[in-house]
Design an enzyme around this catalytic site. Sequence first.
Site, PDB file in Angstrom:
ATOM      1  N   LYS A  74      22.275   0.707  77.775  1.00 23.05           N
ATOM      2  CA  LYS A  74      22.802  -0.383  78.207  1.00 23.05           C
ATOM      3  C   LYS A  74      22.195  -1.451  77.259  1.00 23.05           C
ATOM      4  CE  LYS A  74      26.360   0.137  80.738  1.00 23.05           C
ATOM      5  NZ  LYS A  74      26.293   0.208  82.434  1.00 23.05           N
ATOM      6  N   ARG A 104      24.642   8.097  86.134  1.00 21.18           N
ATOM      7  CA  ARG A 104      25.687   8.105  85.194  1.00 21.18           C
ATOM      8  C   ARG A 104      25.124   7.880  83.622  1.00 21.18           C
ATOM      9  NH1 ARG A 104      29.650   5.050  82.217  1.00 21.18           N
ATOM     10  NH2 ARG A 104      31.500   5.937  81.934  1.00 21.18           N
TER      11      ARG A 104
END
Length: 318
Positions: A253, A292
């Site tokens: 991210k 995840r």
Amino acid sequence: MLSTPVVPPHLTPEAFPAERFVLDCRGHRLDCRPGLPQGAHVMGILNVTPDSFYDGGRYTTVEAAVRRATEMVSEGAAVIDVGGASSRPRGTVYGEGARPLSPEEEIDRVRPVIEALAEHLPGVPISIDTYHPEVARAALEAGASLVNDITGLRLFPETAAVAAAFGAPLIVMHSLGRPGAMPHAHTYTDVVADVAGVLRAAVERAEAAGVRHVVVDPGFGFGKTPEENLRLLEATDRLLALERPVLVGVSRKSTIGAVLGTKTDPVPPSERLFGSLGATAVAVLRGATLVRTHDVRPTVELLRGLAAAAGWRAVADG
């Protein structure tokens, strides 16, 4: 109404009720109590999209998707999370946001992949990453086992009723706005308390619709500054007060890019693996039991080392 227990000082499986933390994924059992020998379960990301921020375009055919899912399972993935619509936000980091898809377009992308995965990997739970109830229904009919709603039922609360009808667990994530157009500026009174409050309401809504098992996700990177994302990560154990399993998704991210570089000059997604693993370790040590990720093998190896070092798992002799 949900109670607000004090988080136990030691994360041991016995401290968490099996009826809430051991998921029945339509016949697949997934024990998500903190402190288990494996530390956490890995959810492998399978984006069958042309425009996801990291792996868009790699797995848009059924054959490529099945190959990648098979590879991730061989590397240790416990769940495969299939997404047919990118949530890439608009802004300075990624430019134009992801193009909104109709439910019909999304179904056309994910249904043949899920059907193939259900046939080739019958022992592996398949998660559908969608917030549209029509897509969730089509995916569950095709063989999916969980529903992963990144809007936390904000846009389509009826998605909960679909999950309930199929006896599927539901993941509710904290986010703001619509996927692909997430706002980057929001004032939180207390980011941890605010996110926990929104997730609490989502859990209550899901259970009122009949969902038996609900997982919460703080939504790392969705409508939060890098500092707020890191604060949430540090406070993962506070989310366990919701008495539901906690999922984290930090994989490559933009906050990881900012940590490794700067806010104005983040390192690119291709160079964010080790930062992602470090953030994952913090979350798991604080009680997250679903991770995840795009990078299954490195994450599995991290978790094995972490579990042994934390005393959750003994090292085998020989």
